[in-house]
Design a protein around this motif. Structure first.
Motif, PDB file in Angstrom:
ATOM      1  N   PHE A 226     -15.228   4.647  79.505  1.00 28.47           N
ATOM      2  CA  PHE A 226     -15.789   5.227  80.746  1.00 28.47           C
ATOM      3  C   PHE A 226     -14.622   6.479  81.102  1.00 28.47           C
ATOM      4  N   ALA A 227     -14.100   6.916  80.115  1.00 23.66           N
ATOM      5  CA  ALA A 227     -12.995   7.993  80.342  1.00 23.66           C
ATOM      6  C   ALA A 227     -12.315   7.592  81.676  1.00 23.66           C
ATOM      7  N   GLY A 228     -11.533   6.639  81.719  1.00 22.43           N
ATOM      8  CA  GLY A 228     -10.600   6.200  82.708  1.00 22.43           C
ATOM      9  C   GLY A 228     -11.225   5.792  83.946  1.00 22.43           C
ATOM     10  N   GLY A 229     -12.484   5.773  83.906  1.00 21.24           N
ATOM     11  CA  GLY A 229     -13.344   5.252  85.162  1.00 21.24           C
ATOM     12  C   GLY A 229     -14.047   6.721  85.817  1.00 21.24           C
ATOM     13  N   ALA A 230     -13.960   7.718  85.232  1.00 19.24           N
ATOM     14  CA  ALA A 230     -14.793   8.784  85.587  1.00 19.24           C
ATOM     15  C   ALA A 230     -16.080   8.840  85.183  1.00 19.24           C
ATOM     16  N   LEU A 231     -16.463   8.246  84.212  1.00 22.27           N
ATOM     17  CA  LEU A 231     -17.923   8.146  83.744  1.00 22.27           C
ATOM     18  C   LEU A 231     -18.584   7.044  84.418  1.00 22.27           C
ATOM     19  N   ALA A 232     -17.813   5.999  85.335  1.00 19.29           N
ATOM     20  CA  ALA A 232     -18.367   5.034  86.019  1.00 19.29           C
ATOM     21  C   ALA A 232     -18.203   5.267  87.474  1.00 19.29           C
ATOM     22  N   ARG A 234     -15.586   5.454  89.322  1.00 19.25           N
ATOM     23  CA  ARG A 234     -14.397   4.829  89.851  1.00 19.25           C
ATOM     24  C   ARG A 234     -13.412   5.650  90.241  1.00 19.25           C
ATOM     25  N   PRO A 235     -12.566   5.317  91.364  1.00 15.36           N
ATOM     26  CA  PRO A 235     -11.230   5.940  91.363  1.00 15.36           C
ATOM     27  C   PRO A 235     -10.387   5.850  90.509  1.00 15.36           C
ATOM     28  N   PRO A 236      -9.420   6.685  90.312  1.00 17.66           N
ATOM     29  CA  PRO A 236      -8.421   6.459  89.293  1.00 17.66           C
ATOM     30  C   PRO A 236      -7.680   5.313  89.394  1.00 17.66           C
ATOM     31  N   SER A 237      -7.213   4.458  88.457  1.00 22.33           N
ATOM     32  CA  SER A 237      -6.473   3.244  88.557  1.00 22.33           C
ATOM     33  C   SER A 237      -5.145   3.412  88.815  1.00 22.33           C
ATOM     34  N   ALA A 238      -4.355   2.487  89.264  1.00 24.34           N
ATOM     35  CA  ALA A 238      -3.003   2.758  89.611  1.00 24.34           C
ATOM     36  C   ALA A 238      -2.251   3.136  88.207  1.00 24.34           C
ATOM     37  N   HIS A 239      -2.876   2.417  87.145  1.00 25.61           N
ATOM     38  CA  HIS A 239      -2.168   2.776  85.710  1.00 25.61           C
ATOM     39  C   HIS A 239      -2.317   4.510  85.464  1.00 25.61           C
ATOM     40  N   THR A 240      -3.461   4.993  85.885  1.00 25.34           N
ATOM     41  CA  THR A 240      -4.055   6.589  85.579  1.00 25.34           C
ATOM     42  C   THR A 240      -2.901   7.312  86.458  1.00 25.34           C
ATOM     43  N   LEU A 241      -2.434   6.892  87.694  1.00 21.13           N
ATOM     44  CA  LEU A 241      -1.691   7.439  88.388  1.00 21.13           C
ATOM     45  C   LEU A 241      -0.159   7.485  87.701  1.00 21.13           C
ATOM     46  N   THR A 242       0.207   6.787  86.914  1.00 20.39           N
ATOM     47  CA  THR A 242       1.322   6.689  86.332  1.00 20.39           C
ATOM     48  C   THR A 242       1.448   6.657  85.016  1.00 20.39           C
ATOM     49  N   LYS A 244       1.663   8.367  81.044  1.00 20.91           N
ATOM     50  CA  LYS A 244       1.961   9.265  80.234  1.00 20.91           C
ATOM     51  C   LYS A 244       0.902   9.843  79.588  1.00 20.91           C
ATOM     52  N   PHE A 245      -0.017   8.584  79.001  1.00 29.45           N
ATOM     53  CA  PHE A 245      -1.007   8.655  78.005  1.00 29.45           C
ATOM     54  C   PHE A 245      -2.193   9.550  78.490  1.00 29.45           C
ATOM     55  N   PHE A 246      -2.541   9.322  79.596  1.00 27.54           N
ATOM     56  CA  PHE A 246      -4.010   9.618  80.156  1.00 27.54           C
ATOM     57  C   PHE A 246      -3.910  10.091  81.571  1.00 27.54           C
ATOM     58  N   PRO A 247      -3.041  11.254  81.890  1.00 30.51           N
ATOM     59  CA  PRO A 247      -2.651  11.342  83.212  1.00 30.51           C
ATOM     60  C   PRO A 247      -3.991  11.748  84.162  1.00 30.51           C
ATOM     61  N   LEU A 248      -3.432  11.822  85.498  1.00 27.43           N
ATOM     62  CA  LEU A 248      -4.307  12.156  86.602  1.00 27.43           C
ATOM     63  C   LEU A 248      -5.177  13.496  86.282  1.00 27.43           C
ATOM     64  N   ALA A 249      -4.574  14.500  85.643  1.00 25.39           N
ATOM     65  CA  ALA A 249      -5.213  15.791  85.501  1.00 25.39           C
ATOM     66  C   ALA A 249      -6.275  15.782  84.723  1.00 25.39           C
ATOM     67  N   GLY A 250      -6.232  14.869  83.403  1.00 26.72           N
ATOM     68  CA  GLY A 250      -7.504  14.553  82.832  1.00 26.72           C
ATOM     69  C   GLY A 250      -8.459  13.774  83.199  1.00 26.72           C
ATOM     70  N   TYR A 251      -8.087  12.569  84.145  1.00 27.00           N
ATOM     71  CA  TYR A 251      -9.252  12.085  84.830  1.00 27.00           C
ATOM     72  C   TYR A 251      -9.772  13.036  85.798  1.00 27.00           C
ATOM     73  N   GLU A 252      -9.075  13.780  86.427  1.00 22.19           N
ATOM     74  CA  GLU A 252      -9.967  14.816  87.484  1.00 22.19           C
ATOM     75  C   GLU A 252     -10.949  15.875  86.617  1.00 22.19           C
ATOM     76  N   ARG A 253     -10.478  16.131  85.333  1.00 27.30           N
ATOM     77  CA  ARG A 253     -11.343  16.867  84.447  1.00 27.30           C
ATOM     78  C   ARG A 253     -12.567  16.282  84.090  1.00 27.30           C
ATOM     79  N   ASP A 254     -12.338  15.079  83.819  1.00 24.80           N
ATOM     80  CA  ASP A 254     -13.640  14.304  83.333  1.00 24.80           C
ATOM     81  C   ASP A 254     -14.339  13.894  84.342  1.00 24.80           C
TER      82      ASP A 254
END
Length: 323
Positions: A226-232, A234-242, A244-254
């Protein structure tokens, strides 16, 4: 599975997964700092199923494939199998910088901790959770091929644990650089490799590049379906906010890509359904590991996967939008 206050919901979710035929559960020592393993172990004990935990078998040669592994793993489990004759668990080891002075000891301590939290004697699959790069630290928590392949490295430690009956199969995480991953694959010891694969990242490019050169082809496990929730949605998870592997900028792009894709779907197919069907039925993928947070999401994932692959034309349209 990382919230100790949500035991009733966790138990109901696992019961539903089992009712759908799930018999493969994926976890890691780092998920909730061990809380995921503890919750899974507790649930299996409550359901009287710890004695049913077994070990999967693997056919030699490539492409490697976990026998009886179903086509979809729903977050902590895989959907689509026949009613479970045994429950199989996969977990992971991630080495920190401080662990690299004693890789053997660190791997053993991690696995023994996992088995203790799970309340089982062995796991079917043990995966290396670190990226692999030319030099240590080229990427967050990455280690080098030598750290994996040297006489007292990761692979030797995994092999010793297998001789002791604590693990059966080995897996990699397909993050790092292609050259280093190809070197590690030459060991021909890896049953699986988990790779990023979703409608926003539709070709496991690094995986393909190295697999084309490798004689031993591991089974691919799709992650971030689900690309960190972007395809579902969902808002970014607490993990996405912290992370280093899949940062918030990537979620926002997706998320922007997802909005474009949503407008291209035919009536009757939601974007989450398209995401599941794309990953679950991808030609290179053995299983898709899908994150869930409730009983209902397990049911949805199993139902969507059962609808079969997306039409090729729709996949082409959606993946173009995801570029």
């Amino acid at each position: 599975m990382t919230d100790a206050a949500a035991r009733d919901r966790q138990l109901a979710t696992i019961q539903q997964a089992l009712a759908l035929g799930v018999d493969w559960f994926d976890t890691a020592a780092t998920y909730g700092n061990g809380a995921s393993e503890t919750s899974l172990g507790w649930a299996l004990r409550e359901l009287g199923l710890r004695s049913a935990v077994g070990r999967g078998s693997c056919r030699a040669g490539g492409p490697a494939e976990l026998e009886s592994a179903p086509p979809v793993e729903t977050a902590s489990g895989s959907a689509g199998a026949s009613p479970h004759p045994a429950i199989r668990i996969g977990t992971k080891v991630r080495l920190a910088e401080a662990d690299l002075s004693d890789i053997t000891g660190a791997v053993r301590a991690s696995v023994e901790g996992s088995l203790r939290r799970l309340g089982v004697n062995s796991v079917a699959l043990l995966q290396l959770h670190n990226s692999i790069t030319r030099r240590r630290g080229d990427q967050p928590t990455s280690i080098s091929p030598d750290d994996v392949l040297c006489a007292d490295g990761v692979l030797a430690a995994f092999a010793q644990l297998r001789r002791e009956g604590l693990v059966q199969h080995f897996g990699l995480t397909g993050l790092g650089d292609a050259e280093s991953l190809e070197v590690v694959l030459r060991a021909e010891a890896w049953a699986t490799m988990q790779v990023n694969l979703n409608l926003c990242d539709s070709r496991p490019a690094v995986a393909d590049a190295r697999l084309e050169r490798a004689r031993w082809t591991p089974a691919l496990l799709a992650i971030r379906v689900f690309a960190g929730g972007a395809l579902a949605g969902r808002p970014p998870s607490a993990h996405t906010l912290t992370t280093k592997f899949f940062p918030l900028a990537g979620y926002e792009r997706d998320l922007r890509r997802a909005e474009t894709m949503r407008s291209l779907l035919p009536a009757g197919i939601s974007l989450p359904e398209a995401a599941v069907r794309f990953a679950a039925h991808h030609a290179r993928v053995t299983s898709a590991i899908i994150g869930f947070g409730s009983l209902e999401e397990v049911v949805d994932a199993a139902r969507w996967a059962a609808n079969g692959p997306l039409p090729d034309e729709l996949i082409a349209t959606l993946t173009r939008a995801g570029v």
